[in-house]
Design a protein around this motif. Structure first.
Motif, mmCIF file in Angstrom:
data_model
loop_
_atom_site.group_PDB
_atom_site.id
_atom_site.type_symbol
_atom_site.label_atom_id
_atom_site.label_comp_id
_atom_site.label_asym_id
_atom_site.label_seq_id
_atom_site.Cartn_x
_atom_site.Cartn_y
_atom_site.Cartn_z
ATOM 1 N N GLU A 1 -15.609 6.514 -5.357
ATOM 2 C CA GLU A 1 -14.249 6.050 -5.119
ATOM 3 C C GLU A 1 -13.399 6.012 -6.395
ATOM 4 O OE1 GLU A 1 -13.184 2.960 -1.942
ATOM 5 O OE2 GLU A 1 -13.315 1.833 -3.803
ATOM 6 N N ARG A 2 -13.944 5.371 -7.406
ATOM 7 C CA ARG A 2 -13.149 5.227 -8.633
ATOM 8 C C ARG A 2 -12.861 6.583 -9.231
ATOM 9 N NH1 ARG A 2 -14.046 0.082 -10.259
ATOM 10 N NH2 ARG A 2 -13.148 0.579 -12.267
ATOM 11 N N GLN A 3 -13.880 7.442 -9.223
ATOM 12 C CA GLN A 3 -13.710 8.756 -9.819
ATOM 13 C C GLN A 3 -12.684 9.565 -9.034
ATOM 14 O OE1 GLN A 3 -16.442 7.005 -10.186
ATOM 15 N NE2 GLN A 3 -16.268 7.190 -12.387
ATOM 16 N N LEU A 4 -12.702 9.397 -7.726
ATOM 17 C CA LEU A 4 -11.774 10.150 -6.891
ATOM 18 C C LEU A 4 -10.348 9.686 -7.148
ATOM 19 C CD1 LEU A 4 -11.808 12.307 -4.760
ATOM 20 C CD2 LEU A 4 -11.754 10.540 -3.034
ATOM 21 N N CYS B 1 1.267 3.195 4.994
ATOM 22 C CA CYS B 1 1.197 4.048 3.814
ATOM 23 C C CYS B 1 2.232 5.143 3.949
ATOM 24 C CB CYS B 1 -0.187 4.679 3.690
ATOM 25 S SG CYS B 1 -1.399 3.544 3.066
ATOM 26 N N LYS B 2 2.853 5.457 2.827
ATOM 27 C CA LYS B 2 3.890 6.476 2.896
ATOM 28 C C LYS B 2 3.309 7.871 2.735
ATOM 29 C CE LYS B 2 6.445 4.125 -0.161
ATOM 30 N NZ LYS B 2 5.976 2.745 0.088
ATOM 31 N N ARG B 3 2.123 7.900 2.128
ATOM 32 C CA ARG B 3 1.642 9.208 1.734
ATOM 33 C C ARG B 3 0.160 9.235 2.047
ATOM 34 N NH1 ARG B 3 0.578 11.750 -3.483
ATOM 35 N NH2 ARG B 3 -0.355 9.988 -4.543
ATOM 36 N N CYS B 4 -0.319 10.413 2.337
ATOM 37 C CA CYS B 4 -1.751 10.518 2.606
ATOM 38 C C CYS B 4 -2.295 11.750 1.922
ATOM 39 C CB CYS B 4 -2.006 10.587 4.104
ATOM 40 S SG CYS B 4 -3.727 10.877 4.478
ATOM 41 N N ARG C 1 -3.963 -0.939 -6.787
ATOM 42 C CA ARG C 1 -2.956 0.029 -7.235
ATOM 43 C C ARG C 1 -2.211 0.633 -6.050
ATOM 44 N NH1 ARG C 1 -4.367 1.889 -12.516
ATOM 45 N NH2 ARG C 1 -5.561 0.221 -13.453
ATOM 46 N N GLY C 2 -2.388 0.013 -4.913
ATOM 47 C CA GLY C 2 -1.682 0.517 -3.734
ATOM 48 C C GLY C 2 -2.333 1.731 -3.102
ATOM 49 N N ILE C 3 -3.623 1.899 -3.364
ATOM 50 C CA ILE C 3 -4.311 3.054 -2.785
ATOM 51 C C ILE C 3 -5.402 2.546 -1.861
ATOM 52 C CG2 ILE C 3 -5.671 5.100 -3.292
ATOM 53 C CD1 ILE C 3 -4.398 4.788 -6.203
ATOM 54 N N LEU C 4 -5.387 3.012 -0.658
ATOM 55 C CA LEU C 4 -6.451 2.642 0.268
ATOM 56 C C LEU C 4 -7.342 3.860 0.434
ATOM 57 C CD1 LEU C 4 -7.561 0.461 2.151
ATOM 58 C CD2 LEU C 4 -6.244 1.495 3.975
ATOM 59 N N CYS C 5 -8.594 3.676 0.064
ATOM 60 C CA CYS C 5 -9.524 4.797 0.062
ATOM 61 C C CYS C 5 -10.432 4.656 1.264
ATOM 62 C CB CYS C 5 -10.331 4.699 -1.225
ATOM 63 S SG CYS C 5 -10.771 6.243 -1.911
ATOM 64 N N LEU D 1 0.859 -1.175 0.000
ATOM 65 C CA LEU D 1 0.000 0.000 0.000
ATOM 66 C C LEU D 1 0.896 1.226 0.000
ATOM 67 C CD1 LEU D 1 -2.976 -0.536 2.400
ATOM 68 C CD2 LEU D 1 -2.973 -0.313 -0.054
ATOM 69 N N ASP D 2 0.472 2.198 -0.771
ATOM 70 C CA ASP D 2 1.351 3.351 -0.932
ATOM 71 C C ASP D 2 0.672 4.622 -0.445
ATOM 72 O OD1 ASP D 2 3.418 4.986 -2.203
ATOM 73 O OD2 ASP D 2 1.776 5.505 -3.562
ATOM 74 N N THR D 3 -0.591 4.769 -0.834
ATOM 75 C CA THR D 3 -1.281 6.016 -0.549
ATOM 76 C C THR D 3 -2.535 5.757 0.271
ATOM 77 O OG1 THR D 3 -0.571 6.751 -2.710
ATOM 78 C CG2 THR D 3 -2.221 8.075 -1.626
ATOM 79 N N LEU D 4 -2.704 6.550 1.277
ATOM 80 C CA LEU D 4 -3.962 6.532 2.006
ATOM 81 C C LEU D 4 -4.766 7.719 1.495
ATOM 82 C CD1 LEU D 4 -5.647 5.363 4.360
ATOM 83 C CD2 LEU D 4 -4.496 6.976 5.843
#
Ligand code: SF4
Ligand code: SF4
Lengths: 522, 394
Positions: free
Chosen positions: A249-252, A206-209, A270-274, A165-168
């Motif tokens: 979610e997808r649109q965001l 996550c490294k980034r938020c 894709r490493g994004i946790l929404c 996971l990369d982005t929160l």
């Protein structure tokens, strides 16, 4: 195509110029955000005399209760896997009750009569230094945004999924008009929200938020910024131009990261946790030991005198919420809609209980039905579709119940946002048709699965029978071989005997009975 | 469960209804119609009214026969608009019964035969136009126009090309009709006379043969002249009387000096209003006009074909009303943006070809019909790829 390319270039230029991610399609709607707390307080209700908790998970699958009628339950106790008692009291029934569903259907619910002093709420678990999936599950944290996914399993799946996971992505975009529950939450609990984000980042590595928020939520942005000053975190506050449905979610994800998700793909791939901002806060509360038993609901609409954001305990019926806030609509003269004025649905029964996904209750006078005209192929619907579909073409296939065609035209990607309906000059209920088509597709898939399973069973059975038959055959062969062998032995013996008899000159006796007259059937 | 569609009002979104869209289009037709009535022939107003009333009656009868709700469908405005457009496309002198026959064809054949609003593959008004021009070729091409209140006969064919009378003396054919005759005259006259005096014309184009008319201040002062001079006249063939330049100048004068150009400009203004009101998109009009412009420019630069200069070409005939009002009819046009561009380009090409190489002076109607046939194919080929389909899933 060249024109498209030019448009794309212009689009990019425009995007760069505005310094804000632009989304595909969508509509800029008038922004009423009614019922924002003026004094920094969110209204509360008194405990109702019944709480009705549907035994359903977010997929609509039935849950097996682990309590029985007459049993006493405590606040925060598990009633079924993933279902938490929202007050202490006694279970007075487990019976079908109307639930939040467009068709107003009834499902098995646990009905609790809360204790007199059931309002006392304290942490039911120890506070833990670090948030865990286990804790999220015990506290029944589910998504408070749209779909109501079980947060624990969402996080679990995300971390399971090979890629890191990369982005929160904190979804604070409340794109539907007339809903302001998240906004009021951010205004009142900005500090806790920042804490919650910190916990979630530690938990998910996550490294980034990124907090995505609409740029017209000034008060909420200011509150968050202030909270961030107190506790600096490596996060980006990304203001977005308010477009409906930016919060989908997808649109965001598409708008923030520029990545297009395929149908059926989750951002976590894709490493994004929404995560919705209210869910994040609930997760934080669970870390502190509080189960998730209530949510903020926006009460608005033309028939509501005073729009308000109110904290509602799960299981409180819509009728009760309306009554306690001084509204007495009847379904004969009003339509009561939950889930948002655009993507929600009208309730068939006011007895339906509030659940995690009930973000709003909108009461309107019943509107006259307008007969839709035929489609004039104006293509406005394609212009606004945030999923980039061609709703009018899709409509043909969806109406004809041609599932293959519908899928080719992207039925799976339709987020049922209602934009196409809103612009259609002919007043065609496109979204409803798509919703039905998706339902029947789901059903079809379910049936297919059942059929596949049946087929599998059938084949297995065939195999089994064939094997059995083969075994039988083998045994028969063996037996016959043995018998033939045996019969030779018998024949020999008989021949010997006969010879002996002949030698002894004893006529009149024949011992041929032992000759095999039938195949040895086993 | 009620529909989401109803909630447009709840969220305060001003949805545009079909009636609203049609209303806007009609509004955009008003200036053109007024200009038409004042400068060309007031009878156009009568024609429009007759057409609309007839169309409403026929529509009501047909809806009744098809057992549909009459009022809502009658009020959607589509049939009124179609009738209005048809009335604008036929000569004002067309006998009323023929116009009404056209309306019957339009409503019955063009619309209801296919299932009514939204189902018709062809533009109903153009279907009716085509049927009319085939059935009544004489009246449909007889532009006896009532100028200044007096019925003036169609003037005799210009024998000397550049002698172009002022408009109020012409009172006859539309510029395109005149051009057609001019072309045939050029053809007749240049055929026997082999090129003998090359270059004569190129040096002094404006004063040859027609000192009095071709250099009228109106034509001289306009930027069109500069534009025309800029146009390469073709390196090779400059025949004796240079029929190309001759024709070109004649065309320029014929179109630019006739009041029809004001009508075209009024249509253009209406079209621009529609663009800004968000009723139509730029794709179809732009590609129609661009294609026609490119084709005329190309022909002009090749220099072997008599051709009309750019601006007059764009302002002539039914091109403007066709590009902005007829080709943009959403029901029978392509839907995707690329499809629209190709659709428009096709209309441009067919208009040009029919105008220049067929027996009909104007080709917009047939061009639209021809491209209507291609719409299913265009829609099939150029539907926007749905980016989030399963196909791309890894
Ligand atoms: S409801 Fe579906 S088809 Fe309609 S605009 Fe939304 S995503 Fe597109
Ligand atoms: S917006 Fe309505 S009328 Fe227009 S193309 Fe879409 S479905 Fe047809």
């Amino acid at each position: 195509m060249p024109a498209e390319t030019v448009m794309k270039l212009l689009h990019h230029w425009w995007t760069a110029r505005r310094d804000e991610p632009v989304m595909r399609g969508g509509l800029t709607l008038p922004r009423h955000k009614p019922g924002l707390p003026v004094n920094g307080e969110i209204a509360t209700l008194v405990m109702p005399d019944r709480l009705v908790l549907p035994l359903l998970d977010y997929h609509g699958r039935r849950l097996l209760p682990v309590v029985s009628v007459g049993q006493r339950v405590d606040y925060g106790e598990s009633l079924a896997p993933g279902l938490i008692a929202s007050a202490s009291g006694s279970v007075i029934a487990i019976e079908p009750r109307p639930v939040m569903h467009p068709s107003g259907r009834s499902e098995l619910c646990v009905v609790i009569r809360p204790d007199e002093n059931g309002t006392v709420e304290s942490a039911v678990h120890e506070a833990v230094p670090e948030l865990t999936e286990q804790r999220l599950a015990t506290c029944g944290v589910t998504g408070l945004g749209g779909a109501g996914f079980d947060t624990a399993s969402k996080v679990h799946k995300a971390t399971q999924h090979g890629e890191q996971l990369d982005t929160l992505l904190i979804n604070a975009v409340e794109c539907e008009p007339m809903i302001s529950c998240d906004e009021s939450l951010m205004m009142c609990h900005a500090t806790e929200i920042i804490d919650a984000i910190a916990s979630l980042m530690t938990m998910t590595h996550c490294k980034r938020c990124v907090i995505a928020i609409e740029n017209d939520k000034h008060a909420a942005i200011a509150a968050l910024r202030q909270a961030l000053d107190l506790r600096p975190l490596a996060l980006t506050l990304q203001p977005l131009a308010p477009v409906y449905p930016a919060g989908a979610e997808r649109q965001l994800v598409e708008r923030i990261t520029g990545q297009l998700l395929f149908a059926g793909e989750r951002p976590t791939h894709r490493g994004i946790l929404c995560i919705n901002v209210a869910t994040a806060l609930a997760a934080r509360q669970s870390q502190l030991g509080f189960p998730m038993t209530s949510r903020i609901v926006t009460l608005a609409g033309r028939s509501v005198d005073e729009p308000v954001n109110v904290r509602v305990r799960f299981g409180t019926s819509v009728a009760e919420v309306l009554r306690q806030t001084g509204n007495k609509p009847s379904l004969a003269s009003h339509q009561v809609r939950t889930g948002g004025p655009l993507s929600g649905f009208d309730l068939a029964s006011l007895e339906a209980p509030v659940t995690a996904t009930t973000n709003s209750i909108i009461v309107q006078p019943v509107q006259p039905t307008v007969e839709p005209l035929p489609c004039i192929r104006c293509d406005r619907c394609s212009d606004v579709c945030p999923a980039g579909l061609l709703p009018q073409q899709l409509l043909w296939y969806a109406r004809a119940e041609d599932l293959a065609g519908s899928r080719r035209f992207g039925l799976d990607s339709c987020i049922e946002c209602g934009c196409c309906d809103l612009v259609c000059p002919s007043g065609i209920s496109l979204t409803q048709t798509f919703r039905h088509a998706r339902d029947s597709q789901r059903e079809q898939r379910h049936r297919d699965q059942l059929a596949d399973a049946a087929e599998l069973r059938f084949h297995k059975r065939e195999d089994r029978l064939a094997q059995r038959q083969a075994a039988r055959e083998r045994r028969r062969q063996d037996a016959r071989a043995k018998l033939i062998g045996d019969s030779d032995a018998i024949g020999d013996a008989l021949a010997r005997a006969r010879r002996r008899r002949q030698r002894h000159e004893r006529p009149g006796q024949s011992g041929d009975h032992a000759t095999p007259s039938h195949d040895g059937d086993s | 469960m009620s529909t989401t569609a109803l909630n447009a009002g709840v969220v305060g979104y001003g949805r545009r209804s079909v009636r609203g869209i049609m209303g806007h289009v009609m509004l955009a037709l008003v200036p053109g119609t007024i200009v038409y009535a004042t400068l060309i022939d007031y009878r156009i107003i009568l024609n429009v009214l007759v057409a609309i009333i007839a169309a409403l009656c026929v529509e009501a009868v047909l809806l009744r026969l098809r057992q549909r709700a009459i009022l809502p469908l009658l009020c959607d405005g589509s049939i009124v608009l179609a009738a209005w457009l048809l009335a604008l496309c036929v000569p004002p002198s067309l006998p009323a019964w023929q116009l009404i026959a056209g309306i019957v064809v339009m409503t019955g054949l063009g619309k209801h035969l296919y299932g009514g609003l939204g189902q018709n593959p062809f533009n109903p008004a153009m279907v009716a136009y085509a049927v009319l021009i085939v059935s009544f070729p004489v009246t449909m091409t007889d532009w006896q126009i009532n100028v200044n209140g007096s019925e003036a006969a169609y003037d005799n064919a210009p024998t000397q090309l550049p002698q172009l009378p002022e408009w109020d003396a012409i009172t006859g054919a539309t510029p395109l009709d005149r051009l057609r005759q001019a072309r045939s005259i050029i053809h007749r006259r240049t055929a026997p006379e082999a090129p003998t005096q090359p270059g004569q014309l190129a040096s002094e184009p404006d004063t040859r043969k027609a000192p009095g008319h071709a250099t009228t201040p109106l034509a001289e002062g306009s930027p069109l002249h500069a534009l025309r001079k800029d146009m390469p006249e073709g390196p090779a063939a400059i025949p004796i009387t240079n029929p190309m330049a001759e024709y070109s100048r004649f065309a320029d004068a014929a179109i630019m000096r006739s009041p029809w150009k004001w009508v075209s400009l009024a249509w253009l203004a209406g079209g621009i209003y529609l663009l800004f009101a968000g009723i139509i998109t730029w794709h179809i009009p732009a590609s129609v006009l661009l294609t026609v412009a490119v084709l005329y420019l190309a022909c002009g630069s090749v220099g072997t074909v008599p051709t009309i200069p750019l601006i007059p070409a764009l302002l002539s005939g039914a091109l403007m009303i066709g590009a902005f009002f007829i080709a943009t009819d959403p029901v029978s046009a392509a839907t995707s943006n690329t499809g629209k561009l190709i659709y428009g380009a096709g209309i441009g090409v067919f208009t040009f070809v029919i105008r220049e190489y067929s027996v009909y002076p104007e080709g917009v109607a047939f061009a639209v019909l021809l491209m209507n046939i291609c719409v299913p194919l265009l829609d099939y080929l150029f539907t926007r790829a749905v980016p989030t389909s399963d196909a791309g899933r890894k």
